[in-house]
Design an enzyme around this catalytic site. Structure first.
Site, short mmCIF file in Angstrom:
data_model
loop_
_atom_site.label_atom_id
_atom_site.label_comp_id
_atom_site.label_asym_id
_atom_site.label_seq_id
_atom_site.Cartn_x
_atom_site.Cartn_y
_atom_site.Cartn_z
N ASN A 1 56.53 63.18 48.83
CA ASN A 1 55.30 62.68 48.19
C ASN A 1 55.02 63.45 46.91
OD1 ASN A 1 53.51 60.53 49.59
ND2 ASN A 1 54.35 61.71 51.29
N ARG B 1 48.68 71.53 58.34
CA ARG B 1 47.60 72.39 58.85
C ARG B 1 46.30 71.63 58.77
NH1 ARG B 1 49.49 77.27 61.05
NH2 ARG B 1 51.43 77.68 59.97
N HIS C 1 48.15 59.96 55.39
CA HIS C 1 48.51 59.98 56.81
C HIS C 1 49.49 58.84 57.09
CE1 HIS C 1 48.22 60.82 61.02
NE2 HIS C 1 48.11 59.52 61.23
N ASP D 1 37.66 65.21 56.31
CA ASP D 1 36.40 65.72 56.87
C ASP D 1 36.70 66.73 57.97
OD1 ASP D 1 37.05 64.34 59.15
OD2 ASP D 1 35.33 62.98 59.11
N ASP E 1 42.14 63.81 60.92
CA ASP E 1 42.45 62.49 60.35
C ASP E 1 41.31 61.49 60.56
OD1 ASP E 1 45.00 63.45 59.57
OD2 ASP E 1 45.79 63.04 61.58
#
Ligand code: GRF
Length: 267
Positions: free
Chosen positions: A18, A133, A154, A186, A190
């Site tokens: 990515n 993490r 994700h 948050d 996920d």
């Protein structure tokens, strides 16, 4: 109006494909962002080499050695801070509170190191890209002052299949479609507000590696697109008084972009 280039810091743990997609797009001008720093929690992460090759400052905060250095009891004043963070966090499900605070304390120590490095580059956004993490309310609170600034990619269609094995879980469940999600981070695992999702078909003769390869191509597309939407100020976050958060992309080209992702996944 040409959108302003964002300054982004990218956090990785491994191969960094990515990251590579972002590097390539920043170089060819299709990503409205400058990658100002790359940070890893593991010394051997290949993504660090990708960053160095591209001339991007690259750092490792070795979580394992931070944890080893911090073995033992934390000072009383630090414990008070940890108890407060523990009340806000929603991802460490260790029943024994002493053990939970200990784990949280080690994560926070490593994060303080991350924050010190990241802040010296003054990024607009922190992009987690294969960063294995969970970040604590300490990290989130530091960056989310005034607006949400931490993004994650994700490898599943959230809220299905949170956690470390999005592709494996999607495949094992027998899903006929899989998906990828970019969301704000948050205090849960996920669970943050979803910004964009793309889907891909799972054919009867597919295997796990095949669907991962298909999904990753979409990850590269949607992460860059979300960064471009943020750069163009085309991501509206609506927080209602009852606490519900909804994100809307205001780009008039949004439906056509989504159609493009579907066409690409079906090709
Ligand atoms: C990606 O599938 C990403 O969604 C997940 O971890 C993987 C990282 O891959 N969080 P890479 O390091 O970018 O190749």
């Amino acid at each position: 109006m040409t959108p302003r280039k964002l300054r982004i810091a990218v956090l990785i743990s491994g191969g960094g494909t990515n990251l590579q997609a972002m590097i390539d797009r920043a170089a060819d001008g299709t990503l409205n962002a400058e990658i100002v720093a790359v940070l890893s929690d593991r010394p051997g992460a290949f993504g660090l080499q990708r960053a160095e090759r591209a001339g991007i400052p690259a750092f490792c905060v070795d979580y394992a050695s931070v944890a080893a250095r911090a073995e033992g009891e934390f000072p009383a004043d630090y414990r008070v801070v940890l108890e407060e963070l523990d009340r806000k966090q929603n991802f460490l499900r260790i029943a024994d509170s002493a053990k939970r605070l200990n784990r949280l304390g080690k994560l926070v120590l490593a994060e303080q190191e991350l924050i010190r490095i990241i802040d010296s580059f003054h990024p607009d956004y922190i992009c987690l890209a294969g960063f294995m993490r969970l970040v604590t309310p300490c990290f989130i609170g530091h960056y989310n002052r005034g607006k949400r600034r931490i993004l994650n990619i994700h490898p599943a269609l959230l809220p299905s299949f949170p956690g470390m094995h999005g592709y494996e879980d999607t495949f094992a469940y027998g899903c006929k479609w899989g998906g990828v999600t970019v969301h704000f981070v948050d205090e849960g695992e996920d669970t943050g507000p979803i910004i964009a999702q793309a889907v891909y078909p799972i054919w009867p003769d597919d295997d796990r590696d095949g669907i991962r390869a298909r999904g990753l191509q979409l990850e590269y597309e949607i992460y860059s697109q979300v960064i471009n939407w943020l750069a163009a100020d085309e991501v509206a976050v609506n927080e209602s008084p009852d606490g519900a958060v909804r994100v809307h992309v205001t780009d008039p080209g949004y439906p056509e972009i989504l159609r493009g992702w579907v066409r690409k996944a079906m090709a």
